[in-house]
Write a protein that holds these residues in place. Structure first.
Motif, PDB file in Angstrom:
ATOM      1  N   VAL A 169       0.620  -1.125  -0.121  1.00  0.00           N
ATOM      2  CA  VAL A 169      -0.173  -0.090  -0.157  1.00  0.00           C
ATOM      3  C   VAL A 169       1.187   1.096   0.079  1.00  0.00           C
ATOM      4  O   VAL A 169       1.562   1.152   0.708  1.00  0.00           O
ATOM      5  CB  VAL A 169      -1.071   0.123   1.247  1.00  0.00           C
ATOM      6  CG1 VAL A 169      -1.676   1.200   1.201  1.00  0.00           C
ATOM      7  CG2 VAL A 169      -1.549  -1.147   0.816  1.00  0.00           C
ATOM      8  N   PRO A 170       0.806   2.406  -1.546  1.00  0.00           N
ATOM      9  CA  PRO A 170       1.736   2.997  -1.145  1.00  0.00           C
ATOM     10  C   PRO A 170       1.932   3.649   0.166  1.00  0.00           C
ATOM     11  O   PRO A 170       3.270   4.272   0.424  1.00  0.00           O
ATOM     12  CB  PRO A 170       1.177   3.740  -2.595  1.00  0.00           C
ATOM     13  CG  PRO A 170       0.645   3.172  -2.876  1.00  0.00           C
ATOM     14  CD  PRO A 170       0.087   2.076  -2.161  1.00  0.00           C
ATOM     15  N   GLU A 171       1.238   4.289   0.655  1.00  0.00           N
ATOM     16  CA  GLU A 171       0.611   5.175   2.139  1.00  0.00           C
ATOM     17  C   GLU A 171       1.526   4.335   3.622  1.00  0.00           C
ATOM     18  O   GLU A 171       1.808   5.887   3.617  1.00  0.00           O
ATOM     19  CB  GLU A 171      -0.417   5.363   2.625  1.00  0.00           C
ATOM     20  CG  GLU A 171      -1.471   6.334   1.354  1.00  0.00           C
ATOM     21  CD  GLU A 171      -2.116   5.611   0.009  1.00  0.00           C
ATOM     22  OE1 GLU A 171      -3.159   6.373  -0.345  1.00  0.00           O
ATOM     23  OE2 GLU A 171      -1.703   4.880   0.010  1.00  0.00           O
ATOM     24  N   VAL A 172       1.185   3.234   3.247  1.00  0.00           N
ATOM     25  CA  VAL A 172       1.647   3.147   4.288  1.00  0.00           C
ATOM     26  C   VAL A 172       3.660   2.221   4.373  1.00  0.00           C
ATOM     27  O   VAL A 172       4.117   3.253   4.980  1.00  0.00           O
ATOM     28  CB  VAL A 172       1.343   0.882   4.255  1.00  0.00           C
ATOM     29  CG1 VAL A 172       1.757   0.723   5.743  1.00  0.00           C
ATOM     30  CG2 VAL A 172      -0.478   1.532   5.052  1.00  0.00           C
ATOM     31  N   ARG A 173       3.777   2.165   2.597  1.00  0.00           N
ATOM     32  CA  ARG A 173       4.922   2.205   2.504  1.00  0.00           C
ATOM     33  C   ARG A 173       5.254   3.376   2.807  1.00  0.00           C
ATOM     34  O   ARG A 173       6.929   3.502   3.349  1.00  0.00           O
ATOM     35  CB  ARG A 173       5.490   1.417   1.295  1.00  0.00           C
ATOM     36  CG  ARG A 173       6.991   1.441   0.600  1.00  0.00           C
ATOM     37  CD  ARG A 173       7.046   0.815  -0.566  1.00  0.00           C
ATOM     38  NE  ARG A 173       5.701   0.134  -1.101  1.00  0.00           N
ATOM     39  CZ  ARG A 173       4.814   1.888  -2.564  1.00  0.00           C
ATOM     40  NH1 ARG A 173       6.181   2.673  -2.706  1.00  0.00           N
ATOM     41  NH2 ARG A 173       4.190   1.221  -3.883  1.00  0.00           N
ATOM     42  N   ALA A 174       5.676   4.395   2.483  1.00  0.00           N
ATOM     43  CA  ALA A 174       5.622   6.094   2.309  1.00  0.00           C
ATOM     44  C   ALA A 174       6.089   5.983   3.671  1.00  0.00           C
ATOM     45  O   ALA A 174       7.114   6.453   4.074  1.00  0.00           O
ATOM     46  CB  ALA A 174       5.315   6.301   1.730  1.00  0.00           C
ATOM     47  N   THR A 226      -1.857   3.247   8.442  1.00  0.00           N
ATOM     48  CA  THR A 226      -3.500   2.214   8.373  1.00  0.00           C
ATOM     49  C   THR A 226      -4.299   2.293   8.503  1.00  0.00           C
ATOM     50  O   THR A 226      -5.831   2.726   7.977  1.00  0.00           O
ATOM     51  CB  THR A 226      -3.306   0.382   8.628  1.00  0.00           C
ATOM     52  OG1 THR A 226      -1.493   0.109   7.763  1.00  0.00           O
ATOM     53  CG2 THR A 226      -4.517  -0.457   8.024  1.00  0.00           C
ATOM     54  N   LEU A 227      -4.494   2.738   9.718  1.00  0.00           N
ATOM     55  CA  LEU A 227      -6.224   3.309  10.274  1.00  0.00           C
ATOM     56  C   LEU A 227      -6.653   4.712   9.965  1.00  0.00           C
ATOM     57  O   LEU A 227      -7.941   4.700   9.608  1.00  0.00           O
ATOM     58  CB  LEU A 227      -5.536   3.788  11.949  1.00  0.00           C
ATOM     59  CG  LEU A 227      -7.044   3.887  12.184  1.00  0.00           C
ATOM     60  CD1 LEU A 227      -7.756   3.300  12.866  1.00  0.00           C
ATOM     61  CD2 LEU A 227      -6.974   4.288  14.227  1.00  0.00           C
ATOM     62  N   ASP A 228      -5.433   5.349   9.369  1.00  0.00           N
ATOM     63  CA  ASP A 228      -5.951   6.748   8.670  1.00  0.00           C
ATOM     64  C   ASP A 228      -6.704   6.649   6.946  1.00  0.00           C
ATOM     65  O   ASP A 228      -8.241   6.938   7.019  1.00  0.00           O
ATOM     66  CB  ASP A 228      -5.100   7.887   8.233  1.00  0.00           C
ATOM     67  CG  ASP A 228      -4.032   8.307   9.402  1.00  0.00           C
ATOM     68  OD1 ASP A 228      -4.882   8.322  10.875  1.00  0.00           O
ATOM     69  OD2 ASP A 228      -3.296   9.154   9.515  1.00  0.00           O
ATOM     70  N   LEU A 229      -6.127   5.587   6.658  1.00  0.00           N
ATOM     71  CA  LEU A 229      -6.962   4.919   5.817  1.00  0.00           C
ATOM     72  C   LEU A 229      -8.134   3.697   5.477  1.00  0.00           C
ATOM     73  O   LEU A 229      -9.235   4.757   4.456  1.00  0.00           O
ATOM     74  CB  LEU A 229      -5.773   4.174   4.266  1.00  0.00           C
ATOM     75  CG  LEU A 229      -5.068   4.744   3.726  1.00  0.00           C
ATOM     76  CD1 LEU A 229      -4.073   3.357   3.078  1.00  0.00           C
ATOM     77  CD2 LEU A 229      -5.189   5.093   2.528  1.00  0.00           C
ATOM     78  N   VAL A 230      -8.214   3.240   6.649  1.00  0.00           N
ATOM     79  CA  VAL A 230      -9.275   2.726   7.002  1.00  0.00           C
ATOM     80  C   VAL A 230     -10.383   3.445   7.003  1.00  0.00           C
ATOM     81  O   VAL A 230     -11.374   3.575   7.116  1.00  0.00           O
ATOM     82  CB  VAL A 230      -9.228   1.592   7.630  1.00  0.00           C
ATOM     83  CG1 VAL A 230     -10.188   1.665   8.646  1.00  0.00           C
ATOM     84  CG2 VAL A 230      -8.487   0.925   8.037  1.00  0.00           C
ATOM     85  N   LEU A 231     -10.543   4.936   7.985  1.00  0.00           N
ATOM     86  CA  LEU A 231     -10.946   6.600   8.289  1.00  0.00           C
ATOM     87  C   LEU A 231     -11.656   6.341   7.099  1.00  0.00           C
ATOM     88  O   LEU A 231     -12.596   6.799   6.321  1.00  0.00           O
ATOM     89  CB  LEU A 231     -10.828   6.313   9.292  1.00  0.00           C
ATOM     90  CG  LEU A 231     -10.758   5.596  10.665  1.00  0.00           C
ATOM     91  CD1 LEU A 231     -10.186   6.576  11.808  1.00  0.00           C
ATOM     92  CD2 LEU A 231     -12.085   5.521  11.113  1.00  0.00           C
ATOM     93  N   GLY A 232     -10.110   7.213   6.165  1.00  0.00           N
ATOM     94  CA  GLY A 232     -10.656   8.086   5.786  1.00  0.00           C
ATOM     95  C   GLY A 232     -11.007   7.628   4.417  1.00  0.00           C
ATOM     96  O   GLY A 232     -11.880   7.989   3.246  1.00  0.00           O
ATOM     97  N   ARG A 233     -11.103   6.594   3.975  1.00  0.00           N
ATOM     98  CA  ARG A 233     -11.879   5.643   2.479  1.00  0.00           C
ATOM     99  C   ARG A 233     -12.946   4.629   2.901  1.00  0.00           C
ATOM    100  O   ARG A 233     -13.403   4.859   2.288  1.00  0.00           O
ATOM    101  CB  ARG A 233     -11.180   5.103   1.745  1.00  0.00           C
ATOM    102  CG  ARG A 233      -9.359   5.335   1.502  1.00  0.00           C
ATOM    103  CD  ARG A 233      -8.376   4.307   0.818  1.00  0.00           C
ATOM    104  NE  ARG A 233      -7.428   5.240   0.261  1.00  0.00           N
ATOM    105  CZ  ARG A 233      -6.527   4.157  -0.364  1.00  0.00           C
ATOM    106  NH1 ARG A 233      -6.220   3.190  -1.036  1.00  0.00           N
ATOM    107  NH2 ARG A 233      -5.356   5.150  -0.625  1.00  0.00           N
TER     108      ARG A 233
END
Length: 434
Positions: free
Chosen positions: A61-66, A317-324
């Motif tokens: 996942v790009p955001e997690v990798r970054a 990860t949590l930010d993506l879960v919530l944001g999406r």
């Protein structure tokens, strides 16, 4: 000897015999992207088990990798809890808010097992008791204390225990004595059983009930919605704490609620979490009422729990879960797959049950003649699905359940593909048995 065969030989030479490998011909996964992985021999699979529910939002996942790369670039991969950890504080603030627990505080660990050990310690200390209630068919981890509250003999190595444990009904409606009961009737029977256990088998100062809202290793069996609220009314009469093991059910996986316990309309005193939060990086933890968390008087640290790299991954990860709004996606994709499986199930006499919530669902296999659990058919379904490019898991008290938990980022096309493979695999088994 091929390179793959040599690796398997080396594995068996140095790893314990009880460290099970999936499939008659185990695979080595070498790369992944999204919901797919590729093995060392170049075969690509749609992954519906994602490292036992751990790569929650998929691979690479790009955001997690970054986020991880930014932390690695600082040169600090570890400092320990003896120092302030910004990422740990930020993540704890999010989890405390999301928990719904009043005045919540958070302690990070390395795994769900360690989280459950911590939760049991908090309860035992607060109540000054080693007495614990747990659920039949449950699984809470591999350590001494976690095994003690695991209600599945296949995962218990010793009969001795650091805790005095009593097991309750609540996720075992397959038993003959519960046949034909409605949800309300079964709930009432289980509540009366709880009262009877407290009156006959305990000394009156029970520390806690620990329970999974949906039993993971148990094959995604679950109590009727509302049962734990009914239990908590009884627990509150005695001052007994409620611990919800959210290691597999947290972060919106069930679709309908962010935490699995939400289906019961009750807020627990303690929740444990792990697996998907780090999307593959090791992280677990406990969120509990502040008075319980602060109640321990002995010094405590966690050398690796909440380390900076894991916290970077978990925050992203949590930010993506919530944001999406991946909880909504889990609900939508789960409805598609579970509905499709239930519609098809009638064609296959060896399918005893299709159950689940959101992206957490299972197929139970049985002998069509006797109705007895059929681990062999579960293994056959796993192999058939793998042959068609789909990875799944297994579980159940009798090892006869194929369980699945795809990434929360699963697309409409991937849901349709996975459902099609499962139905085709069941059809091939049906043809083979006719």
């Amino acid at each position: 000897m091929s390179e793959h065969a040599d690796l398997l030989r080396r594995h068996r030479a140095v790893m314990p015999s009880w460290l099970a490998l999936n499939y008659a011909r185990p695979i080595e996964i070498v790369s992944g992207e999204g919901a797919r992985v590729t093995d060392a021999e170049g075969r690509t699979y749609l992954d519906f088990f994602i490292g036992i529910l751990t790569n929650m939002i998929g691979y690479d996942v790009p955001e997690v990798r970054a986020a991880v790369e930014r932390q690695l670039a600082t040169g600090i991969v570890h400092t320990s809890t003896a120092y302030l950890l910004r990422g740990q504080v930020e993540l704890a603030e999010k989890i405390a808010r999301l928990s719904g627990i009043p005045d919540a505080k958070v302690f990070f660990t390395n795994s769900g097992t360690e989280a459950n050990e911590t939760a049991l310690l908090l309860a035992a200390h607060a109540r000054r008791s080693d007495q614990v209630l747990a659920m039949r068919q449950s699984y809470h981890g591999r350590s001494f204390g976690a095994v003690a509250v695991t209600g599945n003999r296949a995962w218990s190595n010793v009969g001795c225990s650091p805790l005095n444990v009593h097991f309750l009904h609540g996720a075992d409606r397959h038993l003959a004595q519960f046949a034909g009961l409605s949800d309300a009737e079964y709930t009432e029977v289980c509540v009366q059983d709880l009262r009877h256990v407290l009156a006959t088998a305990t000394a009156g100062d029970v520390a806690a009930l620990i329970a999974e809202p949906i039993q993971g290793v148990g094959g995604f069996t679950m109590a009727p919605d509302g049962l734990f609220a009914a239990f908590k009314e009884v627990l509150d009469e005695h001052g007994i704490l409620l611990i919800s093991d959210e290691v597999q059910t947290g972060w919106g996986r069930t679709g309908e609620h962010f935490w699995g316990i939400g289906a019961h309309g009750v807020t627990p005193d303690v929740m444990t979490f792990a697996k998907g939060l780090g999307n593959g990086f090791a992280v677990g933890g406990v969120v509990a009422r502040g008075d319980l968390m602060d109640g321990l008087h002995a010094a405590g640290i966690s050398t690796f729990g909440g380390n900076p790299v894991s916290m970077a991954a978990a925050n992203a990860t949590l930010d993506l879960v919530l944001g999406r709004d991946l909880q909504a996606n889990a609900r939508r994709q789960g409805e598609t797959i579970i509905t499709g499986l239930r519609r098809a199930a009638g064609r296959f006499p060896f399918v005893a049950d299709v159950r689940g919530k959101g992206l957490m669902f299972a197929i139970e296999l049985a002998d069509p003649g006797t109705g007895e659990p059929s681990p062999a058919r579960a293994a056959a379904l796993m192999e058939a699905a793998r042959g068609r490019g789909l990875l799944v898991g297994k579980g159940g008290l009798y090892g006869n359940v194929v369980r699945m938990a795809p990434p929360l980022t699963l697309t409409d096309a991937e849901s349709a593909e996975g459902l099609g493979i499962l139905i085709a695999s069941l059809e091939s088994m049906n043809e083979a048995s006719s």
